[in-house]
Design a protein around this motif. Structure first.
Motif, PDB file in Angstrom:
ATOM      1  N   ASP A 193      -9.503  25.088  -6.555  1.00  0.00           N
ATOM      2  CA  ASP A 193      -8.595  25.837  -5.816  1.00  0.00           C
ATOM      3  C   ASP A 193      -8.093  25.008  -4.591  1.00  0.00           C
ATOM      4  O   ASP A 193      -6.987  25.310  -4.027  1.00  0.00           O
ATOM      5  N   HIS A 194      -9.153  24.856  -3.911  1.00  0.00           N
ATOM      6  CA  HIS A 194      -9.093  24.447  -2.375  1.00  0.00           C
ATOM      7  C   HIS A 194      -9.441  22.832  -2.280  1.00  0.00           C
ATOM      8  O   HIS A 194      -9.785  22.556  -1.352  1.00  0.00           O
ATOM      9  N   GLU A 195      -9.026  22.068  -3.377  1.00  0.00           N
ATOM     10  CA  GLU A 195      -9.311  20.607  -3.299  1.00  0.00           C
ATOM     11  C   GLU A 195      -7.771  19.779  -3.274  1.00  0.00           C
ATOM     12  O   GLU A 195      -6.728  20.351  -3.786  1.00  0.00           O
ATOM     13  N   THR A 196      -7.839  18.677  -2.563  1.00  0.00           N
ATOM     14  CA  THR A 196      -6.652  17.856  -2.591  1.00  0.00           C
ATOM     15  C   THR A 196      -7.032  16.549  -3.112  1.00  0.00           C
ATOM     16  O   THR A 196      -8.114  16.164  -2.766  1.00  0.00           O
ATOM     17  N   LEU A 197      -6.193  15.910  -4.035  1.00  0.00           N
ATOM     18  CA  LEU A 197      -6.573  14.656  -4.498  1.00  0.00           C
ATOM     19  C   LEU A 197      -5.796  13.617  -3.564  1.00  0.00           C
ATOM     20  O   LEU A 197      -4.498  13.508  -3.517  1.00  0.00           O
ATOM     21  N   MET A 198      -6.680  12.653  -2.951  1.00  0.00           N
ATOM     22  CA  MET A 198      -6.162  11.657  -2.069  1.00  0.00           C
ATOM     23  C   MET A 198      -6.234  10.503  -2.804  1.00  0.00           C
ATOM     24  O   MET A 198      -7.327  10.056  -3.617  1.00  0.00           O
ATOM     25  N   SER A 199      -5.236   9.751  -2.836  1.00  0.00           N
ATOM     26  CA  SER A 199      -4.965   8.502  -3.479  1.00  0.00           C
ATOM     27  C   SER A 199      -4.542   7.398  -2.445  1.00  0.00           C
ATOM     28  O   SER A 199      -3.663   7.489  -1.885  1.00  0.00           O
ATOM     29  N   HIS A 200      -5.256   6.406  -2.579  1.00  0.00           N
ATOM     30  CA  HIS A 200      -4.955   5.098  -1.658  1.00  0.00           C
ATOM     31  C   HIS A 200      -4.573   3.791  -2.825  1.00  0.00           C
ATOM     32  O   HIS A 200      -5.577   3.469  -3.667  1.00  0.00           O
ATOM     33  N   ASN A 201      -3.646   3.300  -2.792  1.00  0.00           N
ATOM     34  CA  ASN A 201      -3.231   2.690  -3.765  1.00  0.00           C
ATOM     35  C   ASN A 201      -2.672   1.060  -3.446  1.00  0.00           C
ATOM     36  O   ASN A 201      -1.841   1.109  -2.350  1.00  0.00           O
ATOM     37  N   PHE A 202      -3.138   0.028  -3.911  1.00  0.00           N
ATOM     38  CA  PHE A 202      -2.941  -1.245  -3.378  1.00  0.00           C
ATOM     39  C   PHE A 202      -2.163  -2.160  -4.454  1.00  0.00           C
ATOM     40  O   PHE A 202      -2.987  -2.110  -5.513  1.00  0.00           O
ATOM     41  N   PHE A 203      -1.277  -2.805  -4.120  1.00  0.00           N
ATOM     42  CA  PHE A 203      -0.656  -3.532  -5.038  1.00  0.00           C
ATOM     43  C   PHE A 203      -0.357  -5.037  -4.510  1.00  0.00           C
ATOM     44  O   PHE A 203      -0.315  -5.266  -3.284  1.00  0.00           O
ATOM     45  N   LYS A 204      -0.253  -5.845  -5.432  1.00  0.00           N
ATOM     46  CA  LYS A 204       0.345  -7.447  -4.927  1.00  0.00           C
ATOM     47  C   LYS A 204       1.800  -7.466  -4.546  1.00  0.00           C
ATOM     48  O   LYS A 204       2.564  -6.700  -5.217  1.00  0.00           O
ATOM     49  N   LYS A 205       1.989  -8.037  -3.344  1.00  0.00           N
ATOM     50  CA  LYS A 205       3.386  -8.018  -2.890  1.00  0.00           C
ATOM     51  C   LYS A 205       4.182  -9.223  -4.027  1.00  0.00           C
ATOM     52  O   LYS A 205       5.306  -8.825  -4.303  1.00  0.00           O
ATOM     53  N   VAL A 206       3.591 -10.152  -4.189  1.00  0.00           N
ATOM     54  CA  VAL A 206       4.318 -11.075  -4.938  1.00  0.00           C
ATOM     55  C   VAL A 206       3.021 -11.397  -5.949  1.00  0.00           C
ATOM     56  O   VAL A 206       2.076 -11.790  -5.743  1.00  0.00           O
ATOM     57  N   ASN A 207       3.620 -11.082  -7.112  1.00  0.00           N
ATOM     58  CA  ASN A 207       2.734 -11.388  -8.424  1.00  0.00           C
ATOM     59  C   ASN A 207       1.978 -12.530  -8.661  1.00  0.00           C
ATOM     60  O   ASN A 207       0.902 -12.933  -9.161  1.00  0.00           O
ATOM     61  N   ALA A 208       3.088 -13.604  -8.659  1.00  0.00           N
ATOM     62  CA  ALA A 208       2.518 -15.085  -8.769  1.00  0.00           C
ATOM     63  C   ALA A 208       1.502 -15.626  -7.740  1.00  0.00           C
ATOM     64  O   ALA A 208       0.771 -16.629  -8.071  1.00  0.00           O
ATOM     65  N   GLU A 209       1.229 -14.762  -6.712  1.00  0.00           N
ATOM     66  CA  GLU A 209       0.585 -15.192  -5.746  1.00  0.00           C
ATOM     67  C   GLU A 209      -1.029 -14.852  -5.659  1.00  0.00           C
ATOM     68  O   GLU A 209      -1.130 -13.481  -6.376  1.00  0.00           O
ATOM     69  N   GLU A 210      -1.796 -15.153  -5.260  1.00  0.00           N
ATOM     70  CA  GLU A 210      -3.268 -14.685  -4.984  1.00  0.00           C
ATOM     71  C   GLU A 210      -3.177 -13.475  -4.133  1.00  0.00           C
ATOM     72  O   GLU A 210      -2.528 -13.165  -3.369  1.00  0.00           O
ATOM     73  N   TYR A 211      -4.009 -12.244  -4.614  1.00  0.00           N
ATOM     74  CA  TYR A 211      -4.127 -11.148  -3.898  1.00  0.00           C
ATOM     75  C   TYR A 211      -4.777 -11.558  -2.462  1.00  0.00           C
ATOM     76  O   TYR A 211      -4.595 -11.005  -1.551  1.00  0.00           O
TER      77      TYR A 211
ATOM     78  N   VAL B  36       0.831  -1.153   0.033  1.00  0.00           N
ATOM     79  CA  VAL B  36      -0.119  -0.058   0.007  1.00  0.00           C
ATOM     80  C   VAL B  36       0.946   1.232   0.014  1.00  0.00           C
ATOM     81  O   VAL B  36       2.021   1.147   0.733  1.00  0.00           O
ATOM     82  N   PHE B  37       0.418   2.276  -0.775  1.00  0.00           N
ATOM     83  CA  PHE B  37       1.121   3.756  -0.521  1.00  0.00           C
ATOM     84  C   PHE B  37      -0.256   4.620  -0.487  1.00  0.00           C
ATOM     85  O   PHE B  37      -1.326   4.462  -1.552  1.00  0.00           O
ATOM     86  N   GLN B  38      -0.028   5.872   0.117  1.00  0.00           N
ATOM     87  CA  GLN B  38      -1.192   6.987   0.103  1.00  0.00           C
ATOM     88  C   GLN B  38      -0.377   8.105  -0.433  1.00  0.00           C
ATOM     89  O   GLN B  38       0.927   8.188  -0.346  1.00  0.00           O
ATOM     90  N   SER B  39      -1.253   8.987  -1.133  1.00  0.00           N
ATOM     91  CA  SER B  39      -0.187  10.264  -1.374  1.00  0.00           C
ATOM     92  C   SER B  39      -1.677  11.365  -1.435  1.00  0.00           C
ATOM     93  O   SER B  39      -2.586  11.104  -1.648  1.00  0.00           O
ATOM     94  N   ALA B  40      -0.819  12.333  -1.496  1.00  0.00           N
ATOM     95  CA  ALA B  40      -1.850  13.623  -1.701  1.00  0.00           C
ATOM     96  C   ALA B  40      -1.098  14.726  -2.799  1.00  0.00           C
ATOM     97  O   ALA B  40      -0.180  14.896  -2.602  1.00  0.00           O
ATOM     98  N   ASN B  41      -1.984  14.667  -3.648  1.00  0.00           N
ATOM     99  CA  ASN B  41      -1.613  15.570  -4.877  1.00  0.00           C
ATOM    100  C   ASN B  41      -0.392  14.869  -5.630  1.00  0.00           C
ATOM    101  O   ASN B  41       0.443  15.620  -6.059  1.00  0.00           O
ATOM    102  N   GLY B  42      -0.027  13.490  -5.645  1.00  0.00           N
ATOM    103  CA  GLY B  42       1.102  13.007  -6.141  1.00  0.00           C
ATOM    104  C   GLY B  42       0.960  11.646  -7.027  1.00  0.00           C
ATOM    105  O   GLY B  42       1.778  11.433  -7.668  1.00  0.00           O
ATOM    106  N   PHE B  43      -0.251  11.424  -7.002  1.00  0.00           N
ATOM    107  CA  PHE B  43      -0.329  10.178  -7.984  1.00  0.00           C
ATOM    108  C   PHE B  43      -1.850   9.974  -8.229  1.00  0.00           C
ATOM    109  O   PHE B  43      -2.796  10.666  -7.553  1.00  0.00           O
ATOM    110  N   GLY B  44      -2.108   9.575  -9.456  1.00  0.00           N
ATOM    111  CA  GLY B  44      -3.488   9.154  -9.879  1.00  0.00           C
ATOM    112  C   GLY B  44      -3.948   9.784 -11.230  1.00  0.00           C
ATOM    113  O   GLY B  44      -2.971  10.752 -11.786  1.00  0.00           O
ATOM    114  N   ARG B  45      -4.711   9.201 -11.955  1.00  0.00           N
ATOM    115  CA  ARG B  45      -5.234   9.738 -13.339  1.00  0.00           C
ATOM    116  C   ARG B  45      -5.720  11.394 -13.458  1.00  0.00           C
ATOM    117  O   ARG B  45      -5.563  12.183 -13.927  1.00  0.00           O
TER     118      ARG B  45
END
Length: 175
Positions: free
Chosen positions: A132-150, A109-118
């Motif tokens: 002007d007064h908005e912040t883009l919050m992003s919560h991102n989830f990835f597999k630790k080992v791609n060959a294993e199940e999420y 996991v990683f989180q960002s504020a105005n740092g990642f996302g479409r």
């Protein structure tokens, strides 16, 4: 049956017929040159927007998160509820910033504020997308080992619950 001379030289094997194309029709080379110039202009405009757009938001005080928040992920595994949890800050900018949520999980996991996302990528080109007064919050989830199940052992119709608690900002915000 051969086409008459002067019709794009089709139907003959003689190179001299290619010279009989009327001057009113642009050649493929002319079209490619025009397309190349158009593409260069579009590229130049895009580069200008990419460099100038961040300055359009410069000086605008958007609320920024401070400290850490608690990220919790839970689901039912083989009839028993499983829950993984961890603290995260808001400094992530790419998938390489992801760290494991819990040792037993296959989730990073990683989180960002105005740092990642479409939406942020669009906002760099069109600043009006992010207010002007908005912040883009992003919560991102990835597999630790791609060959294993999420989520090992989850039912085909299982539900994953993600909860983020304790986000604090440097100024009052409306949600």
């Amino acid at each position: 049956m051969a086409l008459p001379r002067g019709v794009l030289g089709l139907g003959t094997n003689r190179f001299s017929d290619l010279h009989s194309i009327p001057a009113a029709f642009p050649t493929i080379g002319d079209n490619m040159a025009r397309f190349s110039r158009l593409l260069a202009c579009v590229w130049a405009v895009a580069v200008c927007f990419a460099f100038l757009a961040p300055f359009a938001r410069a000086g605008v005080a958007a609320p920024m998160p401070v400290g850490t928040s608690q990220v919790t992920l839970s689901y039912v595994q083989d009839g028993k509820e499983v829950e993984y949890s961890g603290l995260r800050n808001f400094t992530g900018t790419s998938p390489s910033a992801a760290t494991e949520l819990a040792p037993a999980s296959n989730v990073k996991v990683f989180q960002s504020a105005n740092g990642f996302g479409r939406r942020l990528g669009v906002a760099n080109m069109f600043p009006m997308v992010l207010g002007d007064h908005e912040t883009l919050m992003s919560h991102n989830f990835f597999k630790k080992v791609n060959a294993e199940e999420y989520f090992p052992g989850i039912a085909a119709d299982g539900v994953v619950t993600i909860r983020v608690d304790g986000i604090m900002f440097d100024e009052p915000v409306l949600v």
